[in-house]
Design a protein around this motif. Structure first.
Motif, short mmCIF file in Angstrom:
data_model
loop_
_atom_site.label_atom_id
_atom_site.label_comp_id
_atom_site.label_asym_id
_atom_site.label_seq_id
_atom_site.Cartn_x
_atom_site.Cartn_y
_atom_site.Cartn_z
N ILE A 280 -1.46 5.85 -7.25
CA ILE A 280 -0.96 4.42 -7.42
C ILE A 280 -0.04 4.31 -6.12
CG2 ILE A 280 -0.15 2.81 -8.52
CD1 ILE A 280 -1.43 3.97 -10.98
N LEU A 281 0.84 5.28 -6.16
CA LEU A 281 1.88 4.80 -5.08
C LEU A 281 1.39 4.97 -3.80
CD1 LEU A 281 5.04 7.02 -6.57
CD2 LEU A 281 4.86 4.74 -6.28
N ILE A 282 0.27 5.87 -3.41
CA ILE A 282 0.06 6.18 -1.98
C ILE A 282 -0.74 4.94 -1.76
CG2 ILE A 282 -1.53 7.34 -0.62
CD1 ILE A 282 -0.84 9.98 -2.00
N ILE A 283 -1.55 4.55 -2.71
CA ILE A 283 -2.28 3.25 -2.41
C ILE A 283 -1.55 2.18 -2.15
CG2 ILE A 283 -4.21 1.86 -3.18
CD1 ILE A 283 -5.54 4.23 -4.27
N GLY A 284 -0.60 2.04 -3.22
CA GLY A 284 0.28 0.91 -3.06
C GLY A 284 0.71 0.83 -1.59
N SER A 285 1.52 2.11 -1.15
CA SER A 285 2.26 1.94 0.23
C SER A 285 1.31 1.67 1.25
CB SER A 285 3.12 3.26 0.50
OG SER A 285 2.22 4.26 0.57
N VAL A 286 0.31 2.31 1.36
CA VAL A 286 -0.81 1.98 2.34
C VAL A 286 -1.09 0.45 2.30
CG1 VAL A 286 -3.14 2.07 2.88
CG2 VAL A 286 -1.95 4.08 2.28
N GLN A 287 -1.20 -0.06 1.19
CA GLN A 287 -1.60 -1.54 1.11
C GLN A 287 -0.25 -2.62 1.88
OE1 GLN A 287 -2.44 -2.22 -2.97
NE2 GLN A 287 -4.73 -2.22 -2.52
N LEU A 288 1.00 -1.84 1.32
CA LEU A 288 1.91 -2.63 2.12
C LEU A 288 1.97 -2.40 3.62
CD1 LEU A 288 4.86 -2.27 -0.50
CD2 LEU A 288 3.74 -4.37 0.11
N LEU A 289 1.58 -1.30 4.12
CA LEU A 289 1.73 -1.04 5.42
C LEU A 289 0.76 -1.85 6.24
CD1 LEU A 289 2.54 0.70 7.68
CD2 LEU A 289 0.62 2.27 7.29
N MET A 290 -0.31 -1.99 5.47
CA MET A 290 -1.56 -2.67 6.36
C MET A 290 -1.05 -4.29 6.20
SD MET A 290 -3.25 -0.71 7.43
CE MET A 290 -2.36 0.76 7.34
#
Ligand code: UDP
Ligand code: MG
Length: 338
Positions: A280-290
Protein backbone atom coordinates in the motif's frame (compact mmCIF):
# COMPACT_ATOMS: atom_id res chain seq x y z
CA UNK A 1 13.05 39.40 -42.75
CA UNK A 2 16.17 41.26 -43.85
CA UNK A 3 15.76 44.42 -41.85
CA UNK A 4 14.93 42.92 -38.48
CA UNK A 5 18.38 43.86 -37.25
CA UNK A 6 17.61 47.48 -38.05
CA UNK A 7 14.51 47.92 -35.90
CA UNK A 8 15.17 50.90 -33.65
CA UNK A 9 17.51 53.82 -34.20
CA UNK A 10 20.91 52.23 -33.87
CA UNK A 11 22.83 50.96 -36.90
CA UNK A 12 23.56 47.23 -36.60
CA UNK A 13 27.14 46.44 -35.53
CA UNK A 14 28.93 43.40 -36.92
CA UNK A 15 29.06 41.81 -33.48
CA UNK A 16 27.02 41.95 -30.28
CA UNK A 17 28.26 40.35 -27.07
CA UNK A 18 25.60 39.59 -24.46
CA UNK A 19 26.70 39.10 -20.86
CA UNK A 20 24.26 38.34 -18.02
CA UNK A 21 25.71 39.66 -14.76
CA UNK A 22 24.58 38.86 -11.26
CA UNK A 23 26.77 40.00 -8.37
CA UNK A 24 29.92 39.94 -10.48
CA UNK A 25 31.52 43.13 -9.11
CA UNK A 26 34.87 41.45 -8.38
CA UNK A 27 35.54 40.34 -11.93
CA UNK A 28 33.52 42.84 -13.95
CA UNK A 29 36.27 45.30 -14.94
CA UNK A 30 38.67 42.51 -15.94
CA UNK A 31 35.94 40.78 -17.92
CA UNK A 32 35.09 44.00 -19.75
CA UNK A 33 38.74 44.66 -20.55
CA UNK A 34 39.42 41.17 -21.96
CA UNK A 35 36.15 41.13 -23.84
CA UNK A 36 36.82 44.53 -25.40
CA UNK A 37 40.25 43.36 -26.53
CA UNK A 38 38.84 40.19 -28.05
CA UNK A 39 36.14 42.19 -29.87
CA UNK A 40 38.62 44.68 -31.28
CA UNK A 41 40.79 41.82 -32.48
CA UNK A 42 37.87 40.08 -34.17
CA UNK A 43 35.38 42.72 -35.29
CA UNK A 44 36.92 46.19 -35.03
CA UNK A 45 35.43 48.69 -34.82
CA UNK A 46 31.80 47.78 -35.10
CA UNK A 47 30.79 45.85 -32.00
CA UNK A 48 28.62 46.35 -28.94
CA UNK A 49 28.87 44.79 -25.51
CA UNK A 50 25.49 44.39 -23.81
CA UNK A 51 25.86 43.96 -20.05
CA UNK A 52 22.63 42.86 -18.38
CA UNK A 53 22.45 43.58 -14.67
CA UNK A 54 20.17 40.90 -13.28
CA UNK A 55 19.15 42.64 -10.05
CA UNK A 56 22.61 42.48 -8.45
CA UNK A 57 22.96 43.55 -4.83
CA UNK A 58 26.73 44.17 -4.73
CA UNK A 59 27.12 47.32 -6.84
CA UNK A 60 27.42 45.50 -10.17
CA UNK A 61 24.65 47.76 -11.53
CA UNK A 62 26.55 50.97 -10.79
CA UNK A 63 29.77 49.48 -12.18
CA UNK A 64 27.98 48.53 -15.40
CA UNK A 65 26.49 52.02 -15.67
CA UNK A 66 29.92 53.60 -15.39
CA UNK A 67 31.39 51.22 -18.00
CA UNK A 68 28.48 52.08 -20.29
CA UNK A 69 29.03 55.82 -19.94
CA UNK A 70 32.79 55.67 -20.45
CA UNK A 71 32.91 53.14 -23.31
CA UNK A 72 30.85 53.97 -26.42
CA UNK A 73 30.73 50.27 -27.32
CA UNK A 74 29.04 49.24 -24.09
CA UNK A 75 25.33 49.30 -23.22
CA UNK A 76 24.02 48.48 -19.76
CA UNK A 77 20.55 47.06 -19.16
CA UNK A 78 19.23 47.22 -15.63
CA UNK A 79 16.51 44.65 -15.00
CA UNK A 80 13.91 45.50 -12.38
CA UNK A 81 14.92 42.58 -10.15
CA UNK A 82 16.78 39.26 -10.21
CA UNK A 83 15.04 37.13 -12.85
CA UNK A 84 17.66 34.40 -13.14
CA UNK A 85 20.37 33.61 -15.65
CA UNK A 86 18.25 32.42 -18.59
CA UNK A 87 15.84 35.35 -18.44
CA UNK A 88 18.65 37.89 -18.05
CA UNK A 89 20.25 36.36 -21.11
CA UNK A 90 16.94 36.59 -22.96
CA UNK A 91 16.69 40.31 -22.17
CA UNK A 92 20.16 40.92 -23.62
CA UNK A 93 19.45 38.79 -26.69
CA UNK A 94 16.23 40.69 -27.43
CA UNK A 95 17.96 44.01 -27.01
CA UNK A 96 21.15 43.44 -28.98
CA UNK A 97 21.09 43.99 -32.72
CA UNK A 98 24.42 42.84 -34.15
CA UNK A 99 24.79 40.64 -37.20
CA UNK A 100 26.54 38.01 -35.09
CA UNK A 101 25.89 37.47 -31.41
CA UNK A 102 28.25 36.03 -28.81
CA UNK A 103 26.80 34.77 -25.52
CA UNK A 104 29.28 34.63 -22.67
CA UNK A 105 29.20 34.44 -18.85
CA UNK A 106 30.54 37.30 -16.79
CA UNK A 107 32.89 35.18 -14.68
CA UNK A 108 35.56 34.51 -17.35
CA UNK A 109 35.03 30.75 -17.13
CA UNK A 110 34.59 30.91 -20.87
CA UNK A 111 37.64 32.67 -22.35
CA UNK A 112 36.67 35.72 -24.49
CA UNK A 113 39.80 35.13 -26.57
CA UNK A 114 38.00 32.21 -28.24
CA UNK A 115 35.92 34.76 -30.15
CA UNK A 116 38.38 34.69 -33.06
CA UNK A 117 38.03 30.90 -33.35
CA UNK A 118 34.23 31.17 -33.14
CA UNK A 119 34.21 33.76 -35.94
CA UNK A 120 36.51 31.67 -38.12
CA UNK A 121 34.30 28.62 -37.68
CA UNK A 122 31.18 30.64 -38.51
CA UNK A 123 32.88 31.93 -41.66
CA UNK A 124 32.83 28.32 -42.87
CA UNK A 125 29.05 28.65 -43.17
CA UNK A 126 27.59 27.75 -39.79
CA UNK A 127 24.63 29.52 -38.20
CA UNK A 128 25.55 28.53 -34.65
CA UNK A 129 28.95 27.67 -33.21
CA UNK A 130 28.71 26.44 -29.65
CA UNK A 131 31.53 25.91 -27.17
CA UNK A 132 31.89 22.35 -25.96
CA UNK A 133 33.76 21.84 -22.72
CA UNK A 134 36.68 19.51 -23.23
CA UNK A 135 37.65 19.96 -19.59
CA UNK A 136 36.61 22.06 -16.63
CA UNK A 137 38.94 23.61 -14.14
CA UNK A 138 38.15 24.79 -10.64
CA UNK A 139 34.87 22.94 -10.27
CA UNK A 140 34.13 20.37 -7.58
CA UNK A 141 33.52 16.69 -8.26
CA UNK A 142 29.85 17.11 -7.41
CA UNK A 143 29.26 19.78 -10.04
CA UNK A 144 31.17 17.76 -12.62
CA UNK A 145 29.34 14.52 -11.84
CA UNK A 146 25.89 16.11 -11.69
CA UNK A 147 26.47 18.00 -14.94
CA UNK A 148 27.65 14.80 -16.63
CA UNK A 149 24.70 12.74 -15.37
CA UNK A 150 22.29 15.49 -16.33
CA UNK A 151 23.48 15.75 -19.92
CA UNK A 152 23.42 11.98 -20.34
CA UNK A 153 19.87 11.75 -18.93
CA UNK A 154 18.74 14.63 -21.10
CA UNK A 155 20.22 12.96 -24.17
CA UNK A 156 18.14 9.86 -23.50
CA UNK A 157 14.83 11.53 -22.72
CA UNK A 158 14.66 14.45 -25.11
CA UNK A 159 13.82 13.93 -28.78
CA UNK A 160 16.17 16.62 -30.10
CA UNK A 161 19.97 16.55 -30.14
CA UNK A 162 21.34 18.66 -27.33
CA UNK A 163 25.11 18.36 -27.47
CA UNK A 164 26.57 17.13 -24.15
CA UNK A 165 28.83 19.40 -22.10
CA UNK A 166 27.73 22.64 -23.67
CA UNK A 167 26.65 25.76 -21.86
CA UNK A 168 25.29 28.94 -23.35
CA UNK A 169 28.74 30.06 -24.53
CA UNK A 170 28.21 30.32 -28.30
CA UNK A 171 28.20 32.49 -31.39
CA UNK A 172 24.96 32.79 -33.37
CA UNK A 173 24.12 34.68 -36.50
CA UNK A 174 21.14 37.04 -36.77
CA UNK A 175 19.05 34.46 -38.58
CA UNK A 176 19.37 31.93 -35.73
CA UNK A 177 18.86 34.58 -33.05
CA UNK A 178 15.68 35.91 -34.66
CA UNK A 179 14.21 32.43 -34.48
CA UNK A 180 15.25 32.09 -30.84
CA UNK A 181 13.81 35.51 -29.99
CA UNK A 182 10.51 34.54 -31.56
CA UNK A 183 10.00 31.74 -29.02
CA UNK A 184 7.68 33.11 -26.37
CA UNK A 185 8.02 30.50 -23.63
CA UNK A 186 8.60 31.44 -20.03
CA UNK A 187 10.62 28.41 -18.93
CA UNK A 188 13.70 28.89 -21.00
CA UNK A 189 16.51 26.42 -21.47
CA UNK A 190 18.29 28.44 -24.08
CA UNK A 191 20.94 25.95 -25.21
CA UNK A 192 18.14 23.43 -25.83
CA UNK A 193 16.00 25.97 -27.66
CA UNK A 194 18.92 26.78 -29.96
CA UNK A 195 19.42 23.06 -30.69
CA UNK A 196 15.71 22.81 -31.43
CA UNK A 197 16.02 25.45 -34.17
CA UNK A 198 18.36 23.27 -36.20
CA UNK A 199 20.07 25.04 -39.14
CA UNK A 200 23.81 24.49 -39.43
CA UNK A 201 25.47 24.09 -36.04
CA UNK A 202 29.02 23.18 -35.11
CA UNK A 203 30.90 22.50 -31.88
CA UNK A 204 34.12 24.19 -30.83
CA UNK A 205 35.96 22.29 -28.05
CA UNK A 206 37.58 24.41 -25.34
CA UNK A 207 38.91 24.24 -21.81
CA UNK A 208 36.57 25.71 -19.25
CA UNK A 209 38.47 27.88 -16.79
CA UNK A 210 37.94 28.40 -13.07
CA UNK A 211 35.89 31.44 -12.11
CA UNK A 212 38.01 34.63 -12.16
CA UNK A 213 36.38 35.79 -8.90
CA UNK A 214 33.46 34.97 -6.64
CA UNK A 215 31.50 31.73 -6.42
CA UNK A 216 28.89 30.07 -8.57
CA UNK A 217 25.31 31.34 -8.55
CA UNK A 218 24.08 27.90 -9.48
CA UNK A 219 23.73 26.09 -6.18
CA UNK A 220 22.08 22.66 -6.17
CA UNK A 221 18.57 24.09 -6.03
CA UNK A 222 18.98 26.25 -9.14
CA UNK A 223 20.69 23.39 -10.96
CA UNK A 224 17.72 21.14 -10.21
CA UNK A 225 15.31 23.84 -11.43
CA UNK A 226 17.25 24.25 -14.67
CA UNK A 227 17.21 20.47 -15.11
CA UNK A 228 13.42 20.45 -14.59
CA UNK A 229 13.05 23.22 -17.18
CA UNK A 230 15.19 21.31 -19.63
CA UNK A 231 13.29 18.04 -19.19
CA UNK A 232 9.76 19.40 -19.15
CA UNK A 233 10.27 21.95 -21.94
CA UNK A 234 11.53 19.40 -24.38
CA UNK A 235 9.84 16.18 -23.44
CA UNK A 236 6.58 14.64 -22.34
CA UNK A 237 8.36 11.38 -21.57
CA UNK A 238 7.93 11.95 -17.80
CA UNK A 239 4.17 12.05 -18.36
CA UNK A 240 4.31 8.79 -20.28
CA UNK A 241 6.42 7.39 -17.47
CA UNK A 242 3.32 7.80 -15.29
CA UNK A 243 1.16 5.54 -17.44
CA UNK A 244 4.00 3.03 -17.82
CA UNK A 245 4.40 2.71 -14.07
CA UNK A 246 0.64 2.50 -13.68
CA UNK A 247 0.62 -0.40 -16.14
CA UNK A 248 3.45 -2.23 -14.36
CA UNK A 249 1.81 -1.84 -10.97
CA UNK A 250 -1.54 -2.92 -12.43
CA UNK A 251 0.12 -6.14 -13.60
CA UNK A 252 1.57 -6.71 -10.14
CA UNK A 253 -1.84 -6.12 -8.61
CA UNK A 254 -3.48 -8.68 -10.92
CA UNK A 255 -0.82 -11.24 -10.08
CA UNK A 256 -1.31 -10.60 -6.38
CA UNK A 257 -5.06 -10.98 -6.79
CA UNK A 258 -4.61 -14.30 -8.58
CA UNK A 259 -2.32 -15.48 -5.83
CA UNK A 260 -4.82 -14.47 -3.12
CA UNK A 261 -7.72 -16.26 -4.78
CA UNK A 262 -5.56 -19.32 -5.32
CA UNK A 263 -4.51 -19.44 -1.65
CA UNK A 264 -8.12 -18.90 -0.57
CA UNK A 265 -9.17 -21.89 -2.68
CA UNK A 266 -6.31 -23.91 -1.21
CA UNK A 267 -7.64 -23.08 2.23
CA UNK A 268 -4.80 -20.86 3.43
CA UNK A 269 -5.43 -17.77 5.50
CA UNK A 270 -2.78 -15.19 4.64
CA UNK A 271 -0.87 -13.79 7.60
CA UNK A 272 0.82 -11.21 5.38
CA UNK A 273 -0.01 -7.87 7.02
CA UNK A 274 3.51 -6.57 6.62
CA UNK A 275 3.69 -7.24 2.92
CA UNK A 276 0.22 -5.78 2.49
CA UNK A 277 1.13 -2.63 4.34
CA UNK A 278 4.35 -2.15 2.36
CA UNK A 279 2.49 -2.71 -0.89
CA UNK A 280 0.00 0.00 0.00
CA UNK A 281 2.82 2.37 0.89
CA UNK A 282 4.66 1.73 -2.35
CA UNK A 283 1.58 2.16 -4.49
CA UNK A 284 0.60 5.28 -2.56
CA UNK A 285 3.98 6.89 -3.07
CA UNK A 286 4.04 6.03 -6.75
CA UNK A 287 0.64 7.67 -7.14
CA UNK A 288 1.85 10.81 -5.38
CA UNK A 289 4.96 10.90 -7.54
CA UNK A 290 2.89 10.66 -10.69
CA UNK A 291 0.48 13.32 -9.46
CA UNK A 292 3.55 15.48 -8.87
CA UNK A 293 4.65 15.04 -12.48
CA UNK A 294 1.19 15.97 -13.73
CA UNK A 295 1.21 18.95 -11.38
CA UNK A 296 4.57 20.10 -12.72
CA UNK A 297 3.30 20.26 -16.29
CA UNK A 298 -0.06 21.70 -15.25
CA UNK A 299 1.64 24.45 -13.21
CA UNK A 300 3.84 25.33 -16.16
CA UNK A 301 0.79 25.58 -18.42
CA UNK A 302 -0.86 27.86 -15.89
CA UNK A 303 2.17 30.15 -15.69
CA UNK A 304 2.53 30.25 -19.48
CA UNK A 305 -1.19 30.95 -19.87
CA UNK A 306 -0.84 34.23 -17.97
CA UNK A 307 1.33 35.62 -20.77
CA UNK A 308 3.18 38.02 -18.55
CA UNK A 309 6.28 39.68 -19.96
CA UNK A 310 9.41 37.65 -19.17
CA UNK A 311 11.16 40.59 -17.52
CA UNK A 312 10.85 44.28 -16.80
CA UNK A 313 13.63 46.68 -17.82
CA UNK A 314 14.32 49.35 -15.23
CA UNK A 315 16.60 51.43 -17.45
CA UNK A 316 19.06 51.26 -20.31
CA UNK A 317 22.38 53.04 -19.83
CA UNK A 318 24.53 53.93 -22.78
CA UNK A 319 26.11 56.69 -24.80
CA UNK A 320 23.64 59.34 -25.98
CA UNK A 321 21.14 58.19 -28.54
CA UNK A 322 21.08 54.65 -27.19
CA UNK A 323 18.67 55.17 -24.35
CA UNK A 324 15.63 53.86 -26.12
CA UNK A 325 13.55 51.08 -24.65
CA UNK A 326 14.48 47.64 -26.02
CA UNK A 327 12.35 46.55 -28.90
CA UNK A 328 9.31 44.57 -27.99
CA UNK A 329 9.08 40.84 -28.41
CA UNK A 330 5.76 41.30 -30.24
CA UNK A 331 7.31 43.61 -32.78
CA UNK A 332 9.98 41.06 -33.53
CA UNK A 333 7.62 38.11 -33.74
CA UNK A 334 5.44 40.14 -36.12
CA UNK A 335 8.39 40.95 -38.31
CA UNK A 336 9.35 37.30 -38.49
CA UNK A 337 5.83 36.22 -39.37
CA UNK A 338 5.68 38.86 -42.12
N1 UDP B 1 23.64 34.95 -13.52
C1 UDP B 1 22.56 35.83 -13.70
N2 UDP B 1 21.47 35.73 -12.86
C2 UDP B 1 21.40 34.79 -11.86
C3 UDP B 1 22.49 33.88 -11.72
C4 UDP B 1 23.59 33.99 -12.57
O1 UDP B 1 22.58 36.68 -14.59
O2 UDP B 1 20.40 34.77 -11.12
C5 UDP B 1 24.80 35.05 -14.43
C6 UDP B 1 26.15 35.11 -13.74
O3 UDP B 1 26.52 36.43 -13.42
C7 UDP B 1 27.08 34.50 -14.79
C8 UDP B 1 26.18 33.50 -15.50
O4 UDP B 1 24.83 33.88 -15.21
O5 UDP B 1 27.51 35.47 -15.73
C9 UDP B 1 26.42 32.07 -15.07
O6 UDP B 1 26.31 31.96 -13.65
P1 UDP B 1 27.37 31.16 -12.78
O7 UDP B 1 28.76 31.45 -13.23
O8 UDP B 1 27.07 31.45 -11.36
O9 UDP B 1 26.99 29.65 -13.13
P2 UDP B 1 27.99 28.40 -13.38
O10 UDP B 1 29.03 28.84 -14.35
O11 UDP B 1 28.56 28.06 -12.04
O12 UDP B 1 27.09 27.34 -13.93
MG1 MG C 1 30.22 30.42 -14.08
Amino acid sequence: MEDIGQIGERPAPALSVVVPCYNEIAGLAEMHRRLGEACRAAAAPSYEIVLVNDGSTDGTGAAIASLATSDPHTVGIDLARNYGHQIALTAGLEFCHGERILIIDADLQDPPELLAAFMAKMDQGFDVVYGQRASRQGEGWFKLLSAKLFYRLLGHVVDIDIAPDTGDFRLMNRRALDHLNAMPERYRFIRGMVSWIGLKQAALPYERQARFAGTTHYPLKKMLLLAADALTSFSIVPLRFASMLGFVFGLFGLMALGFTVFSWLAGHVLPGWTSLASLILIIGSVQLLMLGIFGEYLGRMYMEAKRRPLYIVDRVVGPSGRNEVPRLREKLAEAIRA
